[in-house]
Design a protein around this motif. Structure first.
Motif, mmCIF file in Angstrom:
data_model
loop_
_atom_site.group_PDB
_atom_site.id
_atom_site.type_symbol
_atom_site.label_atom_id
_atom_site.label_comp_id
_atom_site.label_asym_id
_atom_site.label_seq_id
_atom_site.Cartn_x
_atom_site.Cartn_y
_atom_site.Cartn_z
ATOM 1 N N SER A 25 43.252 40.718 30.547
ATOM 2 C CA SER A 25 43.062 40.723 32.000
ATOM 3 C C SER A 25 44.406 40.678 32.713
ATOM 4 C CB SER A 25 42.245 39.513 32.454
ATOM 5 O OG SER A 25 41.158 39.309 31.609
ATOM 6 N N ALA B 296 42.853 33.444 32.933
ATOM 7 C CA ALA B 296 42.694 34.825 32.484
ATOM 8 C C ALA B 296 43.252 34.980 31.075
ATOM 9 C CB ALA B 296 43.428 35.772 33.432
ATOM 10 N N ASP C 166 47.294 34.140 40.328
ATOM 11 C CA ASP C 166 46.137 34.651 41.070
ATOM 12 C C ASP C 166 44.847 34.627 40.260
ATOM 13 O OD1 ASP C 166 47.814 35.150 43.133
ATOM 14 O OD2 ASP C 166 47.976 37.308 42.808
ATOM 15 N N HIS C 167 44.959 34.566 38.935
ATOM 16 C CA HIS C 167 43.767 34.638 38.081
ATOM 17 C C HIS C 167 43.783 33.510 37.056
ATOM 18 C CE1 HIS C 167 42.964 38.686 39.689
ATOM 19 N NE2 HIS C 167 44.276 38.804 39.674
#
Ligand SMILES: [Zn+2]
Ligand SMILES: [Zn+2]
Length: 143
Positions: free
Chosen positions: A39, A35, A31-32
Motif C-alpha cells: 500500500s 499500511a 497519511d496511512h
C-alpha cells in the motif's frame, strides 16, 4: 497536517539525508497508519512513478531503524508501518478482516504488564495485541 518541510526536518533530526523517496515514504506512512509495504508503494508511486519496491523497502527499513517509523507485525499479518512512535500504544486487530486500530496504553510506560516471574531478565516491554471483531465484521456476523 505535517508538510514536506516538516518531514525534511524529521529526517535531518534523525541524521538521515533528505531524499525524495524518504520524504514520500514518511509522508505516506503518516497519511496511512498501519499500511503494509504494498500500500505504501502504491501511494509513493502516485508522486514518484519510477521508485522501485526495493527502494521503498530500504527506506522503510532506514526510517524504522532511525525511530521515525514503527513497524508492527501481528501474527498472520504482513509487516505494517505507522508514524505514531515514542509512545507505548497497542493495537486491536480484527480476526476476520485484519483491520487494525490504535489503543492507548492504559499504563503509559513499558512494560505495562508486570511479569509474575521475570526469570532474572531485565524486562523492558510487554507486547499486547487485542483481538476481536471490528464493528463492520460483528454486524455482518450477527445478521
Ligand atoms: Zn473486520
Ligand atoms: Zn498504531
Amino acid at each position: 497536517m505535517p508538510t514536506t518541510s516538516d518531514f525534511e526536518r524529521m529526517l535531518r533530526g534523525a541524521q538521515l539525508r533528505v531524499t525524495r523517496p524518504r520524504v514520500a515514504v514518511l509522508s505516506a506512512v503518516h497519511d496511512h497508519p498501519h499500511a503494509d509495504t504494498d500500500s505504501i508503494l502504491g501511494v509513493v508511486r502516485e508522486g514518484l512513478r519510477e521508485v522501485s519496491r526495493q527502494a521503498v523497502y530500504d527506506v522503510l527499513h532506514a526510517l524504522t531503524s532511525a525511530g521515525l517509523v514503527r513497524r508492527i507485525e501481528p501474527p498472520g499479518s504482513v509487516a505494517r508501518y505507522e508514524s505514531r512512535v515514542g509512545d507505548n500504544h497497542h493495537h486491536v486487530v480484527c480476526r476476520t478482516c485484519g483491520v487494525i486500530a490504535d489503543v492507548d496504553c492504559a499504563v503509559g510506560d513499558t512494560p505495562c504488564l508486570t511479569a509474575s516471574d521475570s526469570h532474572g531478565f531485565a524486562i523492558d516491554e510487554a507486547e499486547v495485541i487485542y483481538w476481536g471483531l471490528c464493528p463492520a465484521c460483528s454486524t455482518t456476523q450477527s445478521s
